[in-house]
Design a protein around this motif. Structure first.
Motif: not given
Length: 520
Positions: A39-43, A53-57
């Motif tokens: 997911g990269g920055a989406s996970k 959601d660690l980064y993007a939401m």
């Protein structure tokens, strides 16, 4: 490893979309992801029964993408389900008040009128201007720049607006966020409702062309509501992967690429850190940044010196800290009970505070009062928390990658590993001024410093959550570098997608979609 038609380096959503569409065309596709979670920055990650959601939401841009329109039904069958808040965003202020936007346009007008009738009327005029202009310039955000298609769109705009209308639109979009809101609004609280949207990227209040994002996001999020992925953004990523695998593609996690193999000026495959080699007949696609390309994956000698120089000068914006809270009860906002229902709450509080924070971060100083973007996903997605409990998502903007001093002289400068807990306490102190019960209901917190972001995802250099500055010199046809904005590189069959390419950060899916359609 077997030969394939295309290798995708990185499992960010754009890379996955490219793999999905190429597999749809019959290509044999292999996706290689360094991290254990795709997911990269989406996970997302799970903790104590909570989903974070660690980064993007925010998935609003994805829901408006061409890819989603084409594959909506299949993604749903694969487990992806959007949930939408009709209380999309708000801002709160030190005097115990707040101002919020509703998906219901009349309720938004009433909320603004209670503060400033003049600004409520200006909001209506801004919406009218959006309707007059956005349908003409927003299509450019889904096109390659430069391109014949984009040229046709510019011609259509010229015929519609004439030169005077185009100049007026250009003057609006080239403004800084502060100039934009100063033109449209009078009340400082209304201005502070709009400007923070630019700071989700690196459009601080006084950055030219920074008006674009606040203009679009403030209106679109009001109209469409704030959208999240039910059960966490990982559900979106997993649904993409299921689509790839259904079409015969393979996604491997915990698999790091050490080198892109080049023969006679052509990318032919990759070498893994394990020593394995995989060959690609048609394409190697990097969901990466230019600096990663020249510093980690390629011998600069294989590239034109001019490209290497441009890539070395690729600039990253300020860093981001992410804080995830697990609460035994909802936050109680001093601005009112209604604020517990908002998907996003910005705590600047004011435009001047954001300007000071940005300058501090650029100068290596820990800000005294950073912007807090407080996400409350449980209010529209109870599945993210145990019954009766809440998860809180906090994006802290903006921070220096390397710290030289603390604005309050309270934290000894050092590594982020040493400082992050102390700085997280500063964030919680600020949040507690607006939601005093936060420490009483807090059961656990997860703190990710700018360096933690980069360690997890090498594209987030210095904790830049959008993989590179979006200032004018590095945006549009100049992204990622001048002359290479159409997802190609000087190496034949080697391509780039992701936030470092046009149209930049955000879960828009555009670069992966455009490249895959071009290749197939």
């Amino acid at each position: 490893m077997d030969n394939v038609d295309a290798i995708v380096i990185g499992s960010g959503h754009n890379g996955l979309i490219s793999a999905f569409l190429l597999a749809e065309k019959g290509w044999r596709v292999l996706v290689l992801e360094k991290a254990d979670i795709p997911g990269g920055a989406s996970k997302s990650t799970a903790s104590n029964g909570f989903t974070h959601d660690l980064y993007a939401m925010n998935i609003g841009l994805f829901l408006g993408s061409d890819f989603y329109k084409e594959y909506k039904e299949e993604l749903s069958e694969n487990g992806f389900e959007p949930v939408v808040s009709d209380h999309p965003y708000a801002s709160v202020f030190p005097d115990g008040t707040g101002i919020g936007v509703h998906q219901d346009r009349d309720r938004t007008y009433e909320a603004l009128s209670a503060l400033s009738q003049e600004d409520a009327d200006s909001w209506s005029r801004l919406n009218d201007y959006f309707d007059q202009t956005a349908p003409h310039f927003m299509p450019l955000m889904k096109m390659e720049l430069p391109s014949f298609e984009a040229g046709k769109q510019f011609w259509k705009m010229y015929r519609h607006f004439k030169i005077s209308g185009l100049l007026q639109l250009g003057s609006q979009l080239l403004q800084s966020p502060r100039e934009f809101v100063d033109q449209w609004f009078k009340d400082k609280k209304v201005k502070s409702l709009i400007v923070p949207w630019g700071f989700h990227l690196d459009f601080a209040p006084d950055v030219s062309n920074g008006a674009v994002f606040p203009f679009l996001e403030s209106v679109l999020n009001q109209r469409n509501g704030m959208a999240f992925s039910k059960g966490g953004i990982q559900q979106l990523i997993n649904s993409l992967i299921k689509g790839i695998e259904k079409r015969g593609g393979v996604v491997r996690t915990g698999t790091e690429v050490d080198e892109i193999l080049v023969e006679q000026g052509k990318a032919v495959g990759v070498k893994l850190t394990s020593g394995e080699i995989a060959y690609a007949k048609k394409a190697v696609i990097g969901n990466i940044t230019p600096t990663q390309l020249i510093s980690r994956l390629l011998d600069p000698e294989t590239l034109h010196a001019s490209y290497v120089e441009k890539a070395e000068n690729y600039q990253y914006g300020p860093g981001t800290m992410m804080i995830h809270l697990e609460l035994n009860a909802p936050l109680e906002w001093t601005a009112g009970k209604e604020y517990s229902e908002y998907a996003y709450i910005h705590i600047g509080p004011y435009v001047g505070d954001l300007s000071r924070t940005y300058t501090q971060s650029l100068n290596g100083t820990l800000p005294d009062s950073p912007l807090l973007v407080v996400g409350q996903p449980t209010v529209i997605d109870p599945s993210r928390s145990p019954e009766g409990k809440n998860t809180i998502w906090i994006q802290v903007r903006a921070l220096p990658a390397e710290v030289e001093r603390d604005s309050l002289n309270e934290i000894e400068p050092g590594s982020w590993r040493e400082m992050k807990e102390a700085y997280a306490e500063r964030v919680l102190d600020k949040l507690a001024h607006y939601a005093p019960n936060v420490r009483d209901v807090l059961s656990h917190k997860i703190v990710l410093s700018p360096k933690d972001l980069e360690a997890d995802n090498p594209n987030l250099v210095g904790g830049d959550s959008v993989s590179g500055s979006h200032h004018l010199h590095q945006n549009y046809a100049f992204r990622p570098v001048a002359g290479y904005s159409k997802y190609h590189t000087p190496i034949k069959n080697l391509y780039m997608v992701g936030a470092a390419t046009w149209p930049g950060g955000g879960l828009n899916g555009t670069s992966g979609y455009l490249l895959a359609n071009k290749l197939s």
